[in-house]
Design an enzyme around this catalytic site. Structure first.
Site, mmCIF file in Angstrom:
data_model
loop_
_atom_site.group_PDB
_atom_site.id
_atom_site.type_symbol
_atom_site.label_atom_id
_atom_site.label_comp_id
_atom_site.label_asym_id
_atom_site.label_seq_id
_atom_site.Cartn_x
_atom_site.Cartn_y
_atom_site.Cartn_z
ATOM 1 N N ARG A 89 24.415 -7.190 -41.545
ATOM 2 C CA ARG A 89 23.015 -7.273 -42.331
ATOM 3 C C ARG A 89 22.957 -6.394 -43.417
ATOM 4 O O ARG A 89 23.221 -5.169 -43.295
ATOM 5 C CB ARG A 89 22.236 -6.790 -41.098
ATOM 6 C CG ARG A 89 20.706 -6.916 -41.790
ATOM 7 C CD ARG A 89 20.073 -8.310 -42.045
ATOM 8 N NE ARG A 89 18.702 -8.357 -42.295
ATOM 9 C CZ ARG A 89 18.027 -9.333 -42.814
ATOM 10 N NH1 ARG A 89 18.616 -10.246 -43.024
ATOM 11 N NH2 ARG A 89 16.606 -9.230 -42.764
ATOM 12 N N GLY A 132 0.708 -1.299 0.029
ATOM 13 C CA GLY A 132 0.211 -0.029 0.021
ATOM 14 C C GLY A 132 0.522 1.349 -0.118
ATOM 15 O O GLY A 132 0.265 2.270 0.099
ATOM 16 N N GLU A 137 13.814 2.033 -7.130
ATOM 17 C CA GLU A 137 14.844 3.009 -6.666
ATOM 18 C C GLU A 137 14.016 4.487 -6.414
ATOM 19 O O GLU A 137 14.769 5.330 -6.855
ATOM 20 C CB GLU A 137 16.101 3.303 -7.131
ATOM 21 C CG GLU A 137 16.870 1.902 -7.306
ATOM 22 C CD GLU A 137 17.289 1.257 -5.965
ATOM 23 O OE1 GLU A 137 16.820 1.603 -4.731
ATOM 24 O OE2 GLU A 137 18.041 0.462 -5.798
ATOM 25 N N PHE A 176 17.244 -4.136 -35.350
ATOM 26 C CA PHE A 176 17.358 -5.568 -35.485
ATOM 27 C C PHE A 176 16.014 -6.117 -36.428
ATOM 28 O O PHE A 176 16.121 -7.182 -36.839
ATOM 29 C CB PHE A 176 17.396 -6.144 -34.379
ATOM 30 C CG PHE A 176 18.783 -6.385 -33.745
ATOM 31 C CD1 PHE A 176 19.687 -7.738 -33.931
ATOM 32 C CD2 PHE A 176 19.514 -5.357 -33.165
ATOM 33 C CE1 PHE A 176 20.892 -7.726 -33.352
ATOM 34 C CE2 PHE A 176 20.708 -5.422 -32.727
ATOM 35 C CZ PHE A 176 21.393 -6.631 -32.686
#
Length: 382
Positions: A267, A129, A363, A338
């Site tokens: 590629r 909570g 955090e 990609f």
């Protein structure tokens, strides 16, 4: 650190962490993620290099480094696996809190085994909570003779059920931050139990679960700091924890850039390598520029936290917000390069995308970072 570069010692620390990562983390990270394996032995082996007590004082058995050196180590390990690096960061934060604010009794009781990672520590602040409104926590500790009796629950706890030590924020007084204290609670104390392991989008190489306290009797000597100091201690821990999680985003994003660069060079489409298209080059240039800007801000914030500068909290929040947002943006653009392959688990960029997303939440969410930054700005203007 010189004004714009690392010292020779800092580079040596960085290189040691990079070698450890290349040998012990990177080759295994995909399998850990796929099979939801918690690599405790690998994590403990980091302690042999001092990485379990990076900014714990040498007097307490740590290696007594600064927050910049810690950021370099976390960044290097996150290049291999952000989940593993972040887990080690949390242990460091909890150990530092005991070292910095604990009595000699509590330090002697816990730090020797935490430094070696024979026992691993969790940080327990968030509750079902109370997330961003951390000062509203309800877990209660009532004094009964020479023990506190603790009742309540903590949520989203890294290491829950696996770790032996839980540095826990509890309410010993009235409402608000001044009623919060910090206790060290052990896994095997009667009344401690754990929820099921959360099924997470990322960070699959570390366990996350709820921690429950049902009338747990905790010795008064396990109090860290004084009664009412818990919220202050928790926030001090987060100044460093935010730097570490930002550094984990830097490491993951650097890996994404390196993977994207290698992929686009090999590629080919439309008769030439993707890397030869100007659009690809512009995108890579922007990713690199933004990552370097985030890195410099985070390193500057780390130096301020080490020096205990008056503006350390503001810089820690700015660095966390910028590094984690930038890291996620870099990985997102790398995945796009990609194409369909980026969406497959065969390529590391898919895991990086899942792992780095949570850094914008934990955090302190990045929305809360903006609240902290604005509050510090307004305080300075008065």
């Amino acid at each position: 650190m010189t004004q714009f570069d690392l010292t020779d010692d800092q580079r040596a620390i960085q290189e040691m962490a990079q070698r450890f990562t290349a040998d012990a983390i990177t080759p295994f990270a995909a399998k850990w993620d796929e099979d939801h394996v918690f690599p405790r032995d690998t994590i403990k082996s980091a302690a042999e290099l001092g990485f379990a007590a990076i900014y714990v004082s040498e007097a307490s058995g740590g290696i007594g480094l600064g927050r910049l050196e810690s950021a370099l180590i976390m960044e290097a390990m996150a290049y291999g696996c952000p989940a593993v690096s972040a887990f080690i960061s949390i242990h460091n934060m909890a150990s530092w809190m005991i070292d910095s604010f604990g009595s000699e009794t509590v330090k002697t009781k816990y730090l020797p085994s935490l430094v070696t990672m024979d026992r691993i520590a969790s940080y327990c602040l968030t509750e079902p909570g109370s997330g961003s409104d951390a000062a509203a926590l309800k877990t209660k500790a009532v004094l009964d003779g020479d023990h506190y009796v603790v009742t309540g629950s903590k949520a989203f706890i890294s290491g829950a059920g696996q770790n032996e030590v839980y540095v826990t924020m509890v309410r010993t007084g009235g409402e608000g931050p001044k009623g919060i204290s910090c206790l060290v609670i052990e896994k095997d104390m009667p009344g401690v139990s754990f929820g099921a392991n959360e099924r997470k989008m990322g960070w699959r190489a570390q366990p996350t679960a709820q921690v429950n306290f049902d009338g747990v009797r905790v010795p008064v000597e396990n109090l860290v700091g004084g009664e009412g100091d818990g919220f202050k201690i928790a926030m001090a821990g987060l100044d460093g924890g935010r730097l570490n999680i930002g550094a984990c985003s830097l490491g993951g994003a650097q890996r994404a850039i390196d993977e994207a660069l290698a992929y686009t060079r090999q590629r080919s489409q439309f008769g030439k390598a993707i890397a030869d298209f100007q659009n690809t080059q512009f995108r890579l240039a922007d990713m690199e520029t933004e990552l370097q800007a985030a890195r410099i801000l985070l390193y500057a914030a780390a130096a301020k936290v080490t020096a205990k500068s008056p503006d350390k909290t503001k810089f820690s929040a700015m660095a966390k917000r910028f590094a984690t947002d930038t890291g996620m943006s870099v990985v997102d653009r790398a995945l796009q390069m990609f194409g369909g392959y980026g969406y497959l688990q065969d390529y590391p960029v898919e895991k990086l995308y899942r792992d780095l997303r949570v850094h914008q939440i934990l955090e302190g969410t990045n929305e809360i970072m903006r609240v902290v930054i604005a509050r510090e700005l307004m305080r300075a203007a008065n």
